[in-house]
Design a protein around this motif. Structure first.
Motif, short mmCIF file in Angstrom:
data_model
loop_
_atom_site.label_atom_id
_atom_site.label_comp_id
_atom_site.label_asym_id
_atom_site.label_seq_id
_atom_site.Cartn_x
_atom_site.Cartn_y
_atom_site.Cartn_z
N UNK A 78 48.50 39.91 44.64
CA UNK A 78 49.55 38.90 44.60
C UNK A 78 49.52 38.07 43.31
N UNK A 79 48.31 37.83 42.79
CA UNK A 79 48.17 37.02 41.57
C UNK A 79 47.42 37.85 40.53
N UNK A 80 48.08 38.84 39.92
CA UNK A 80 47.39 39.73 38.99
C UNK A 80 46.85 39.04 37.76
N UNK A 81 47.42 37.88 37.41
CA UNK A 81 46.97 37.19 36.20
C UNK A 81 45.53 36.69 36.31
N UNK A 82 45.04 36.50 37.54
CA UNK A 82 43.66 36.03 37.71
C UNK A 82 42.85 37.00 38.58
N UNK A 83 43.43 38.18 38.86
CA UNK A 83 42.74 39.14 39.74
C UNK A 83 41.75 39.98 38.94
N UNK A 84 40.68 40.41 39.62
CA UNK A 84 39.70 41.33 39.04
C UNK A 84 39.24 42.27 40.15
N UNK A 85 38.76 43.44 39.77
CA UNK A 85 38.37 44.44 40.78
C UNK A 85 37.13 45.18 40.31
N UNK A 86 36.43 45.72 41.29
CA UNK A 86 35.19 46.45 41.00
C UNK A 86 35.03 47.58 42.00
N UNK A 87 34.62 48.75 41.49
CA UNK A 87 34.28 49.90 42.34
C UNK A 87 32.79 50.19 42.13
N UNK A 98 35.64 40.16 33.62
CA UNK A 98 35.66 38.89 34.33
C UNK A 98 35.33 38.97 35.80
N UNK A 99 34.84 40.11 36.28
CA UNK A 99 34.56 40.20 37.71
C UNK A 99 33.26 39.50 38.10
N UNK A 100 32.44 39.16 37.15
CA UNK A 100 31.09 38.68 37.49
C UNK A 100 31.10 37.51 38.47
N UNK A 101 32.02 36.58 38.29
CA UNK A 101 31.98 35.38 39.14
C UNK A 101 33.35 35.09 39.74
N UNK A 102 33.84 35.95 40.65
CA UNK A 102 35.14 35.63 41.28
C UNK A 102 35.00 34.46 42.25
N UNK A 103 36.01 33.61 42.29
CA UNK A 103 35.99 32.47 43.20
C UNK A 103 36.13 32.94 44.65
N UNK A 104 36.98 33.92 44.88
CA UNK A 104 37.17 34.48 46.22
C UNK A 104 37.22 36.00 46.09
N UNK A 105 36.81 36.67 47.16
CA UNK A 105 36.68 38.13 47.09
C UNK A 105 36.88 38.75 48.46
N UNK A 106 37.45 39.96 48.48
CA UNK A 106 37.50 40.77 49.69
C UNK A 106 37.04 42.18 49.34
N UNK A 107 36.40 42.85 50.32
CA UNK A 107 35.78 44.15 50.07
C UNK A 107 36.14 45.14 51.15
N UNK A 123 38.88 40.38 43.65
CA UNK A 123 38.65 38.94 43.67
C UNK A 123 39.59 38.20 42.74
N UNK A 124 39.61 36.88 42.92
CA UNK A 124 40.36 35.99 42.03
C UNK A 124 39.37 35.14 41.26
N UNK A 125 39.62 35.02 39.96
CA UNK A 125 38.72 34.21 39.13
C UNK A 125 39.02 32.72 39.25
N UNK A 132 46.64 34.79 54.56
CA UNK A 132 46.14 35.35 55.82
C UNK A 132 44.63 35.54 55.82
N UNK A 133 44.07 35.97 54.68
CA UNK A 133 42.62 36.19 54.56
C UNK A 133 42.15 35.48 53.30
N UNK A 134 41.84 34.18 53.46
CA UNK A 134 41.57 33.39 52.27
C UNK A 134 42.84 33.31 51.45
N UNK A 135 42.76 33.59 50.16
CA UNK A 135 43.98 33.60 49.35
C UNK A 135 44.70 34.95 49.36
#
Length: 384
Positions: A78-87, A98-107, A123-125, A132-135
């Motif tokens: 929803x907010x790609x400007x602050x989104x980060x992802x990791x596999x 920028x994934x090292x320290x996301x403020x919120x995350x779902x897995x 996650x969001x930085x 519905x689930x955090x942000x």
């Protein structure tokens, strides 16, 4: 009472009053909300489509595909400007910056054949409004789980392809190695013995003129050499394809293999067969179980330092079971299989693959200092 020409006036409740018009601002808000939801659904579909296209590119390695998936997923939220992802797969990490320290995350876990091999995180930085689930939106949870399932299929497919290529190379290598072994056996043993026999036979007439006794001794020596050459050829052909499998059946052939192994290498082999009388199995079952037994005995000799090997061949409908157990040094199966793959040794894998090709399974139980037990199970082809 009203006259015929007189009309009754309708009651106020006979027709519903029209709904009040929505304010223009509310209509615009609802319209924008629907458009926003539609844009999110389009992004989600684009995400899955982009991952599918990426996975179909054969010029990319699995690592490159996983790295690309992380970038695609980050753009779909929803907010790609602050989104980060990791596999994370098999201890390797593929992340967007920028994934090292996301403020919120779902897995969501990545599961292949019932085994969790990794996960995908989004996650969001920066802080974002609660949903519905955090942000995160409820649909984003569904999308993340779908991406994880898609990743599992991609990884399983790529790993299977890599194993197939590796096994094709190993098969060619094994064929060449076997040809070289046969050539060496024929040249070093049989060919040399036959050459010596020819030389001896050529000298025999002259020797007979000089001394009948010496000629008789020479003939006996030549006969012994000929017997040795015949035995070498027989052993070589028996290793390639034991004729007794068709003539005597699996149990008798396995017993003879154990007997010959014990005599050659000085390792005691206790053989037991039960329920094999009258059992009908295909030649494919015979030869693959025989090869599994061959490989298990060879491993006991080469690696375990065993003094006793116990072999049990049991027909227990609907399966035929081969169990090979030794009292040797034992090993850690996970470590050994990793070393075998790294060193291009395919013994344990070939046993598993032979059992799998028969529609059965092979289990290995071992630990350092406690010996090894190998159990191959294959379905019986026929009525016991």
């Amino acid at each position: 009472m009203k006259g015929d020409g007189e009309r009754m006036a309708p009651s106020p409740s006979a027709f519903p009053e029209p709904a009040p018009a929505l304010p223009q601002e509310r209509l615009a808000h609802e319209h924008e909300k629907a458009l926003a939801a539609l844009r999110e659904r389009v992004k989600e579909l684009d995400c899955l489509y982009a991952i599918t296209r990426l996975s179909q590119r054969r010029d990319l390695s699995l690592d490159e595909v996983l790295s690309g998936v992380a970038e695609i997923v980050a753009r779909a939220w929803q907010h790609p400007e602050v989104a980060c992802a990791r596999v994370v797969v098999g201890g390797r990490t593929f992340a967007t910056p920028g994934f090292r320290r996301p403020v919120s995350r779902q897995s969501s876990p990545v599961v292949v054949d019932g085994e969790r091999i990794g996960r995908i995180d989004v996650g969001y930085r920066e802080e974002r409004p609660a949903c519905d689930e955090g942000p995160f939106l409820r649909e984003e949870r569904v999308l993340l789980d779908a991406v994880a399932e898609h990743l599992a299929r991609i990884i399983a497919s790529r790993q299977a392809e890599e194993r197939l290529h590796e096994l094709s190379r190993e098969l060619i290598k094994a064929q060449e190695t076997e040809r070289q072994r046969i050539a060496r056996e024929l040249h070093d043993n049989v060919a040399q013995e036959l050459s010596m026999l020819r030389m001896g036979l050529e000298a025999l007439p002259d020797l007979m003129e000089k001394s009948g006794e010496q000629a008789a001794g020479q003939a006996r020596d030549l006969s012994a050499r000929l017997g040795g050459a015949i035995a070498s050829l027989r052993d070589l052909s028996y290793d390639l394809l034991p004729p007794a499998l068709d003539q005597l059946g699996l149990a008798e052939t396995a017993f003879r293999l154990c007997e010959g192994f014990s005599a050659r290498h000085g390792i005691e082999v206790a053989f037991f067969a039960d329920g094999m009388q009258g059992v009908r199995t295909s030649f494919e079952t015979h030869i693959n179980l025989y090869r599994i037994l061959q490989e298990a005995l060879a491993n006991a000799r080469r690696h375990s330092g065993a003094k006793l090997v116990t072999v049990k061949l049991i027909a227990s409908y609907p399966d035929i079971i081969l169990r090979v157990e030794d009292d040797g040094a034992g090993f850690d199966p996970d470590i050994r299989q990793g070393q075998a793959l790294a060193e291009k040794r395919m013994g344990l894998w070939s046993m598993r693959e032979r059992a799998r090709l028969l529609g059965g399974r092979l289990t290995i139980r071992s630990k350092p200092g406690a010996g090894t037990r190998i159990v191959a199970e294959a379905p019986l082809a026929g009525t016991p």
